[in-house]
Scaffold this active site. Structure first.
Site, PDB file in Angstrom:
ATOM      1  N   SER A   1       0.920  -1.202   0.110  1.00  0.00           N
ATOM      2  CA  SER A   1      -0.051   0.044   0.052  1.00  0.00           C
ATOM      3  C   SER A   1       0.892   1.353  -0.008  1.00  0.00           C
ATOM      4  O   SER A   1       1.795   1.391   0.742  1.00  0.00           O
ATOM      5  CB  SER A   1      -0.736   0.126   1.296  1.00  0.00           C
ATOM      6  OG  SER A   1      -1.550   1.132   1.539  1.00  0.00           O
TER       7      SER A   1
ATOM      8  N   HIS B   1      -1.356  -1.113  -4.035  1.00  0.00           N
ATOM      9  CA  HIS B   1      -2.590  -0.675  -3.462  1.00  0.00           C
ATOM     10  C   HIS B   1      -2.566   0.905  -3.202  1.00  0.00           C
ATOM     11  O   HIS B   1      -1.481   1.362  -2.910  1.00  0.00           O
ATOM     12  CB  HIS B   1      -2.888  -1.461  -2.323  1.00  0.00           C
ATOM     13  CG  HIS B   1      -4.047  -1.407  -1.553  1.00  0.00           C
ATOM     14  ND1 HIS B   1      -5.134  -1.910  -1.818  1.00  0.00           N
ATOM     15  CD2 HIS B   1      -4.425  -0.622  -0.552  1.00  0.00           C
ATOM     16  CE1 HIS B   1      -6.100  -1.692  -1.364  1.00  0.00           C
ATOM     17  NE2 HIS B   1      -5.684  -0.732  -0.183  1.00  0.00           N
TER      18      HIS B   1
ATOM     19  N   ASP C   1      -4.675   3.905  -1.716  1.00  0.00           N
ATOM     20  CA  ASP C   1      -5.708   4.099  -0.793  1.00  0.00           C
ATOM     21  C   ASP C   1      -6.432   5.554  -1.195  1.00  0.00           C
ATOM     22  O   ASP C   1      -5.695   6.496  -0.577  1.00  0.00           O
ATOM     23  CB  ASP C   1      -5.335   4.004   0.523  1.00  0.00           C
ATOM     24  CG  ASP C   1      -5.326   2.636   0.817  1.00  0.00           C
ATOM     25  OD1 ASP C   1      -6.306   1.759   0.915  1.00  0.00           O
ATOM     26  OD2 ASP C   1      -3.987   2.371   1.452  1.00  0.00           O
TER      27      ASP C   1
ATOM     28  N   MET D   1      -8.670   8.423   0.164  1.00  0.00           N
ATOM     29  CA  MET D   1      -9.617   8.810   1.433  1.00  0.00           C
ATOM     30  C   MET D   1      -9.972  10.192   1.134  1.00  0.00           C
ATOM     31  O   MET D   1      -9.299  10.984   0.764  1.00  0.00           O
ATOM     32  CB  MET D   1      -8.773   8.759   2.469  1.00  0.00           C
ATOM     33  CG  MET D   1      -8.606   7.152   2.743  1.00  0.00           C
ATOM     34  SD  MET D   1      -7.513   7.269   4.372  1.00  0.00           S
ATOM     35  CE  MET D   1      -6.540   5.870   4.165  1.00  0.00           C
TER      36      MET D   1
ATOM     37  N   HIS E   1      -8.484   1.599  -3.897  1.00  0.00           N
ATOM     38  CA  HIS E   1      -9.568   1.224  -2.870  1.00  0.00           C
ATOM     39  C   HIS E   1      -9.892   2.538  -2.581  1.00  0.00           C
ATOM     40  O   HIS E   1      -9.354   3.363  -1.933  1.00  0.00           O
ATOM     41  CB  HIS E   1      -8.807   0.512  -1.738  1.00  0.00           C
ATOM     42  CG  HIS E   1      -9.261   0.559  -0.418  1.00  0.00           C
ATOM     43  ND1 HIS E   1      -8.675   0.323   0.829  1.00  0.00           N
ATOM     44  CD2 HIS E   1     -10.507   0.433  -0.285  1.00  0.00           C
ATOM     45  CE1 HIS E   1      -9.833  -0.052   1.709  1.00  0.00           C
ATOM     46  NE2 HIS E   1     -10.912   0.180   0.966  1.00  0.00           N
TER      47      HIS E   1
ATOM     48  N   MET F   1     -12.216   4.729  -0.328  1.00  0.00           N
ATOM     49  CA  MET F   1     -12.706   5.052   0.913  1.00  0.00           C
ATOM     50  C   MET F   1     -13.446   6.468   0.847  1.00  0.00           C
ATOM     51  O   MET F   1     -12.886   7.369   1.311  1.00  0.00           O
ATOM     52  CB  MET F   1     -11.679   4.831   1.922  1.00  0.00           C
ATOM     53  CG  MET F   1     -11.360   3.483   2.239  1.00  0.00           C
ATOM     54  SD  MET F   1      -9.906   3.338   3.176  1.00  0.00           S
ATOM     55  CE  MET F   1      -8.700   3.543   1.787  1.00  0.00           C
TER      56      MET F   1
ATOM     57  N   MET G   1     -11.946  -5.926   5.043  1.00  0.00           N
ATOM     58  CA  MET G   1     -11.049  -4.794   5.834  1.00  0.00           C
ATOM     59  C   MET G   1     -10.732  -5.661   7.042  1.00  0.00           C
ATOM     60  O   MET G   1     -11.653  -6.095   7.787  1.00  0.00           O
ATOM     61  CB  MET G   1     -11.701  -3.522   6.171  1.00  0.00           C
ATOM     62  CG  MET G   1     -11.747  -2.722   5.001  1.00  0.00           C
ATOM     63  SD  MET G   1     -10.520  -2.190   4.355  1.00  0.00           S
ATOM     64  CE  MET G   1      -9.451  -1.385   5.667  1.00  0.00           C
TER      65      MET G   1
ATOM     66  N   ASP H   1      -6.995  -6.559   3.964  1.00  0.00           N
ATOM     67  CA  ASP H   1      -6.398  -5.470   3.995  1.00  0.00           C
ATOM     68  C   ASP H   1      -6.345  -4.613   5.514  1.00  0.00           C
ATOM     69  O   ASP H   1      -7.387  -4.474   6.119  1.00  0.00           O
ATOM     70  CB  ASP H   1      -7.277  -4.393   3.060  1.00  0.00           C
ATOM     71  CG  ASP H   1      -6.383  -2.824   2.870  1.00  0.00           C
ATOM     72  OD1 ASP H   1      -5.203  -2.647   3.517  1.00  0.00           O
ATOM     73  OD2 ASP H   1      -7.149  -1.903   2.398  1.00  0.00           O
TER      74      ASP H   1
HETATM   75  C1  DX5 Z   1      -6.399   1.541   5.596  1.00  0.00           C
HETATM   76  C2  DX5 Z   1      -5.756   1.146   4.287  1.00  0.00           C
HETATM   77  C3  DX5 Z   1      -4.859   0.167   4.192  1.00  0.00           C
HETATM   78  C4  DX5 Z   1      -3.503   0.467   4.894  1.00  0.00           C
HETATM   79  C5  DX5 Z   1      -2.894  -0.770   5.169  1.00  0.00           C
HETATM   80  O1  DX5 Z   1      -7.379   2.158   5.469  1.00  0.00           O
HETATM   81  O2  DX5 Z   1      -7.104   0.790   3.612  1.00  0.00           O
HETATM   82  O3  DX5 Z   1      -4.527  -0.274   2.849  1.00  0.00           O
HETATM   83  O4  DX5 Z   1      -2.680   1.183   3.863  1.00  0.00           O
HETATM   84  O5  DX5 Z   1      -1.857  -0.242   6.043  1.00  0.00           O
HETATM   85  P1  DX5 Z   1      -1.091  -1.607   7.047  1.00  0.00           P
HETATM   86  O6  DX5 Z   1      -0.769  -2.684   6.075  1.00  0.00           O
HETATM   87  O7  DX5 Z   1       0.202  -0.485   7.475  1.00  0.00           O
HETATM   88  O8  DX5 Z   1      -2.168  -1.782   7.990  1.00  0.00           O
HETATM   89 ZN    ZN Z   2      -6.676  -0.322   1.517  1.00  0.00          ZN
END
Ligand code: DX5
Ligand code: ZN
Length: 223
Positions: free
Chosen positions: A10, A33, A35, A37, A66, A68, A137, A175
């Site tokens: 990620s 990956h 993310d 947000m 991903h 969010m 998750m 994840d």
């Molecule tokens: C959290 C993200 C994850 C995050 C995971 O909301 O969706 O993808 O990057 O990070 P680690 O592997 O450090 O938990």
């Molecule tokens: Zn993620």
């Protein structure tokens, strides 16, 4: 058929000032990956479509986006059009998940459905035939570096069972909190794709970390 684990580092745990370099450091990964947000669906803000397009242009591996965000239907197809391999939206944020899946697929990507730790799989089984990936998750979405929630593993097991019995055809992705201490439990429960942020980018040698995680997952995979 033995399953081959896929590792998706990620970018959330990478150095944001050097994204191109950070993407290239994980060239051995299966997916990168990404993310997204929005500070509404989750209490954190990261990057959006223009940054994804810039990373997509230099990434040696396909992007796994991903989202969010609230109202993912507004943005998801754009990530697919930009070249993402997989675009995942949250079940909790979608009013019409089937329509979003259709739009993502029409734009050329795999469509993913994500479930927060407290969201039951059974509530969304009806729409899952329209999706290619199911992201379970294993932390509350929003931040990297959180502790793995083992209590979510029964959901991974149930998803695996539905896939193995032919009721669903999705890749099962986990994840949150995936590292050398937790990946075996997630693999044994039946995950196919393992997102790892801090465990890869926090390592001295990300490429070795990826190889280590992949070997652990392969050894622990069931089926
Ligand atoms: C959290 C993200 C994850 C995050 C995971 O909301 O969706 O993808 O990057 O990070 P680690 O592997 O450090 O938990
Ligand atoms: Zn993620």
């Amino acid at each position: 058929m033995p399953r081959t684990p896929m590792i998706a580092p990620s970018l959330l745990s990478a150095d944001f000032a050097r994204l191109a370099e950070e993407a290239r450091r994980v060239a051995d990964a299966d997916w990168l990956h990404f993310d997204v947000m929005d500070a509404h669906f989750v209490p954190n803000l990261t990057f959006g479509l223009p940054v994804m397009q810039a990373v997509q242009a230099v990434s040696p591996v396909p992007l796994d986006c991903h989202l969010m965000i609230e109202a993912p239907e507004r943005w998801a197809p754009d990530y697919a059009e930009a070249g993402a391999r997989n675009v995942t939206v949250h079940a909790e944020a979608c009013t019409d998940p089937r329509a979003v899946a259709r739009d993502i697929r029409a734009a050329g990507a795999l469509a993913g459905l994500a479930l927060k730790p407290g969201t039951p799989l059974e509530d969304h089984l009806d729409v899952l035939p329209d999706f290619d990936t199911l992201l379970v998750m294993t932390v509350e979405p929003g931040f990297g570096g959180q502790e793995f929630m083992a209590e979510v593993l029964p959901k991974v097991r149930r998803a695996r069972e539905l896939v193995d019995t032919g009721h669903l055809t999705v890749l099962v992705e986990v994840d949150g909190g995936i590292n050398a201490d937790t990946i075996e439990a997630a693999a044994a429960a039946g995950a196919d794709v393992f997102v790892a942020g801090s465990a890869v980018y926090g390592a001295e040698d990300p490429s070795r970390a990826i190889a280590g995680l992949r070997a652990q997952a392969a050894a622990a995979l069931v089926g």
